[in-house]
Design a protein around this motif. Structure first.
Motif, PDB file in Angstrom:
ATOM      1  N   ASP A 190      51.259  35.585  52.780  1.00 55.76           N
ATOM      2  CA  ASP A 190      49.822  35.366  52.694  1.00 55.76           C
ATOM      3  C   ASP A 190      49.063  36.689  52.788  1.00 55.76           C
ATOM      4  O   ASP A 190      49.529  37.646  53.425  1.00 55.76           O
ATOM      5  N   CYS A 191      47.902  36.721  52.151  1.00 56.96           N
ATOM      6  CA  CYS A 191      47.119  37.959  52.162  1.00 56.96           C
ATOM      7  C   CYS A 191      46.763  38.405  53.578  1.00 56.96           C
ATOM      8  O   CYS A 191      46.615  39.612  53.829  1.00 56.96           O
ATOM      9  N   LYS A 192      46.646  37.462  54.512  1.00 57.51           N
ATOM     10  CA  LYS A 192      46.308  37.836  55.890  1.00 57.51           C
ATOM     11  C   LYS A 192      47.351  38.756  56.507  1.00 57.51           C
ATOM     12  O   LYS A 192      47.044  39.502  57.429  1.00 57.51           O
ATOM     13  N   ALA A 193      48.567  38.691  56.006  1.00 51.91           N
ATOM     14  CA  ALA A 193      49.642  39.515  56.556  1.00 51.91           C
ATOM     15  C   ALA A 193      49.630  40.936  56.013  1.00 51.91           C
ATOM     16  O   ALA A 193      50.389  41.785  56.482  1.00 51.91           O
ATOM     17  N   PHE A 194      48.732  41.215  55.023  1.00 50.81           N
ATOM     18  CA  PHE A 194      48.775  42.518  54.358  1.00 50.81           C
ATOM     19  C   PHE A 194      47.409  43.180  54.226  1.00 50.81           C
ATOM     20  O   PHE A 194      47.218  44.033  53.352  1.00 50.81           O
ATOM     21  N   TYR A 195      46.481  42.835  55.075  1.00 55.78           N
ATOM     22  CA  TYR A 195      45.163  43.461  54.971  1.00 55.78           C
ATOM     23  C   TYR A 195      45.193  44.959  55.297  1.00 55.78           C
ATOM     24  O   TYR A 195      44.235  45.674  55.014  1.00 55.78           O
ATOM     25  N   ASP A 196      46.277  45.435  55.875  1.00 55.82           N
ATOM     26  CA  ASP A 196      46.384  46.873  56.122  1.00 55.82           C
ATOM     27  C   ASP A 196      46.740  47.640  54.852  1.00 55.82           C
ATOM     28  O   ASP A 196      46.645  48.867  54.806  1.00 55.82           O
ATOM     29  N   LYS A 197      47.151  46.910  53.803  1.00 56.34           N
ATOM     30  CA  LYS A 197      47.473  47.527  52.516  1.00 56.34           C
ATOM     31  C   LYS A 197      46.252  47.491  51.591  1.00 56.34           C
ATOM     32  O   LYS A 197      45.236  46.892  51.913  1.00 56.34           O
ATOM     33  N   LEU A 198      46.374  48.140  50.450  1.00 59.21           N
ATOM     34  CA  LEU A 198      45.301  48.097  49.465  1.00 59.21           C
ATOM     35  C   LEU A 198      45.488  46.850  48.608  1.00 59.21           C
ATOM     36  O   LEU A 198      46.325  46.826  47.705  1.00 59.21           O
ATOM     37  N   LEU A 199      44.730  45.809  48.910  1.00 61.02           N
ATOM     38  CA  LEU A 199      44.850  44.552  48.187  1.00 61.02           C
ATOM     39  C   LEU A 199      43.897  44.530  46.998  1.00 61.02           C
ATOM     40  O   LEU A 199      42.755  44.977  47.085  1.00 61.02           O
ATOM     41  N   CYS A 200      44.382  43.980  45.890  1.00 59.24           N
ATOM     42  CA  CYS A 200      43.609  43.909  44.658  1.00 59.24           C
ATOM     43  C   CYS A 200      43.591  42.476  44.146  1.00 59.24           C
ATOM     44  O   CYS A 200      44.508  41.696  44.405  1.00 59.24           O
ATOM     45  N   TYR A 201      42.554  42.178  43.386  1.00 64.12           N
ATOM     46  CA  TYR A 201      42.419  40.800  42.879  1.00 64.12           C
ATOM     47  C   TYR A 201      41.598  40.803  41.600  1.00 64.12           C
ATOM     48  O   TYR A 201      40.573  41.473  41.503  1.00 64.12           O
ATOM     49  N   MET A 202      42.095  40.056  40.624  1.00 62.53           N
ATOM     50  CA  MET A 202      41.345  39.793  39.403  1.00 62.53           C
ATOM     51  C   MET A 202      41.274  38.279  39.235  1.00 62.53           C
ATOM     52  O   MET A 202      42.311  37.615  39.207  1.00 62.53           O
ATOM     53  N   PRO A 203      40.092  37.680  39.183  1.00 65.64           N
ATOM     54  CA  PRO A 203      39.999  36.224  39.056  1.00 65.64           C
ATOM     55  C   PRO A 203      40.784  35.713  37.857  1.00 65.64           C
ATOM     56  O   PRO A 203      40.751  36.308  36.780  1.00 65.64           O
ATOM     57  N   TYR A 204      41.485  34.603  38.064  1.00 67.48           N
ATOM     58  CA  TYR A 204      42.283  34.051  36.964  1.00 67.48           C
ATOM     59  C   TYR A 204      41.408  33.391  35.915  1.00 67.48           C
ATOM     60  O   TYR A 204      41.825  33.229  34.766  1.00 67.48           O
ATOM     61  N   GLY A 205      40.181  33.005  36.285  1.00 68.15           N
ATOM     62  CA  GLY A 205      39.265  32.378  35.351  1.00 68.15           C
ATOM     63  C   GLY A 205      37.955  33.133  35.290  1.00 68.15           C
ATOM     64  O   GLY A 205      37.684  34.010  36.117  1.00 68.15           O
ATOM     65  N   PHE A 206      37.155  32.779  34.321  1.00 70.48           N
ATOM     66  CA  PHE A 206      35.822  33.371  34.182  1.00 70.48           C
ATOM     67  C   PHE A 206      34.895  32.668  35.160  1.00 70.48           C
ATOM     68  O   PHE A 206      34.511  31.525  34.934  1.00 70.48           O
ATOM     69  N   TRP A 207      34.557  33.311  36.264  1.00 73.15           N
ATOM     70  CA  TRP A 207      33.764  32.667  37.306  1.00 73.15           C
ATOM     71  C   TRP A 207      32.322  32.499  36.820  1.00 73.15           C
ATOM     72  O   TRP A 207      31.649  33.462  36.488  1.00 73.15           O
ATOM     73  N   SER A 208      31.871  31.245  36.788  1.00 72.33           N
ATOM     74  CA  SER A 208      30.538  30.956  36.264  1.00 72.33           C
ATOM     75  C   SER A 208      29.570  30.473  37.332  1.00 72.33           C
ATOM     76  O   SER A 208      28.381  30.313  37.056  1.00 72.33           O
ATOM     77  N   SER A 209      30.068  30.232  38.548  1.00 72.56           N
ATOM     78  CA  SER A 209      29.211  29.766  39.639  1.00 72.56           C
ATOM     79  C   SER A 209      28.788  30.927  40.517  1.00 72.56           C
ATOM     80  O   SER A 209      29.348  32.025  40.458  1.00 72.56           O
TER      81      SER A 209
END
Length: 423
Positions: free
Chosen positions: A134-153
């Motif tokens: 889980d991401c909570k276990a790695f917040y000491d690292k450089l975490l990256c994220y790209m939304p899988y969908g086109f966020w419209s909200s």
């Protein structure tokens, strides 16, 4: 939690923790500058959410990076082993190595075995994967994220979760999404970079293979996608329900049979729909499986549960109630209908970008609207919104800088960590 505790918790998160994480990121950046190779881990949860294939391939051919894909399906899904098998097949077809998922065995130790510097997640939610991944276990690292969908909200769920504020990089689609983050996120979107939409590199390929099955008579029909959302029961939530499947299920089957000589329909359900139907008191596993099998076997229908870009680009129209598809289907420039008995609560949640995308849809509030869409727009060719969709494509769907999305992300990492020129 009493009022004082809530205030103290707010101040701790917003006044200290998030800012402290930005300072931590700066220190890690300094430590990693010039390091070769960087250990990069991509978490693969579900093929329908996987958007990092092109970036992985760029890194795999770049001596500055050592990328690894780790399969880690969601343990709360109905059948995580099935999710893993679909991913295995995809990666094998693409000759892409991966760390496999071993059901019933201890989780692969990412920290010990891979010593990650950067980690890419496919979802911004905590407690989604097993505790060890889980991401909570790695917040000491450089975490990256790209939304899988086109966020419209707009709103907290899309822009202001803990992950959004604690990640090192959020790679967003357009400047309008950056502006939403600056408005909604606690950290004002300081970790956002605009690189283009995740799937743009695949949509913009010059050619697309057709996944549509051949008709027995050899005659071409209009190809329509039906993509229902997973929410089969309206529930109270921060976002409007898309509980249309139950009233549409039999109607869409009847429509496919009635128009068998004129259309094909691809049933493209949300990945979570099957699980929701299994748990529904009037459906259950037996009825659900029979329904899915019906779409698989009718003469002019098929079921699509994996990748969908080729499906979209070789189709003639779509009927759906999915948030991400509301934008994504516009890459095809084909006519599209959004199904909703009441658009008011839907529109109330949308960002400025979302309102532009939804405004290019024909709206289906009942069976008569859907039938009219098929008769007049799809079969009759009366499509007055075509020029507007083409303008939207030019304004918002092309990646910035004339580069691929994957290259834009790679360039940002290289520049941020001063990795220099690939040798």
């Amino acid at each position: 939690m009493n009022k004082l505790s809530m205030i103290l918790n707010y101040l701790w998160l917003h006044g200290w923790k998030y800012k402290a994480m930005e300072r931590h990121h700066a220190k890690v950046e300094q430590q990693l500058r010039g390091k070769r190779p960087l250990n990069v881990v991509f978490m693969a949860l579900d093929l329908s959410l996987w958007r990092y294939q092109h970036l992985y391939e760029l890194m795999a051919h770049d001596e500055r990076f050592r990328p690894t894909i780790v399969l880690s399906p969601c343990p709360t899904r109905d059948n995580p082993e099935a999710d893993a098998e679909v991913l295995r097949q995809f990666f094998r077809e693409h000759h892409t190595p991966f760390v496999d998922y071993k059901q019933g065995q201890p989780a692969f130790d990412i920290r010990k075995n891979l010593q990650p510097d950067l980690m890419f997640y496919t979802q911004p939610y905590e407690h989604l994967l097993c505790t060890e991944h889980d991401c909570k276990a790695f917040y000491d690292k450089l975490l990256c994220y790209m939304p899988y969908g086109f966020w419209s909200s707009t709103g907290k769920l899309g822009y202001d979760l803990h992950f959004h504020n604690l990640a090192w990089r959020l790679y967003y689609s357009t400047n309008l999404h950056l502006q939403e983050a600056q408005k909604v996120a606690t950290n004002k979107g300081r970790n956002v970079r605009v690189v283009g939409y995740a799937n743009a590199d695949d949509y913009l390929r010059p050619e697309h293979a057709s996944p549509w099955k051949a008709m027995a008579d050899g005659r071409q029909r209009k190809r329509i996608i039906w993509a229902p959302h997973y929410s089969v029961i309206a529930k109270n939530s921060a976002y409007p329900p898309r509980a249309n499947f139950l009233w549409m299920a039999d109607f869409m089957v009847a429509l496919a049979r009635e128009y068998a000589g004129e259309i094909q329909i691809a049933f493209k359900p949300h990945p979570a729909l099957q699980t929701q139907l299994y748990q529904h008191k009037e459906w259950g596993r037996e009825r659900t499986d029979a329904y899915y099998e019906l779409w698989r076997t009718m003469e002019n229908t098929q079921i699509e549960t994996g990748q969908f870009i080729d499906l979209f680009m070789t189709s003639d129209a779509m009927v759906h109630d999915s948030g991400s598809f509301a934008v994504e289907y516009h890459y095809s420039k084909k006519p599209v209908m959004f199904v909703s008995k009441d658009m008011t609560p839907v529109l109330a949640t949308l960002s400025d970008f979302g309102k532009k995308a939804y405004g290019l849809h024909y709206i289906g509030k009942d069976e008569a609207d859907i039938r009219r869409f098929i008769d007049d727009v799809v079969l009759g060719g009366n499509d007055p919104m075509l020029s507007q969709r083409e303008q939207f494509f030019s304004d918002y769907l092309l990646p910035p800088g004339g580069k691929s999305v994957a290259q834009n992300m790679l360039d940002d990492i290289v520049e941020s960590l001063e990795l220099g020129v690939d040798e």
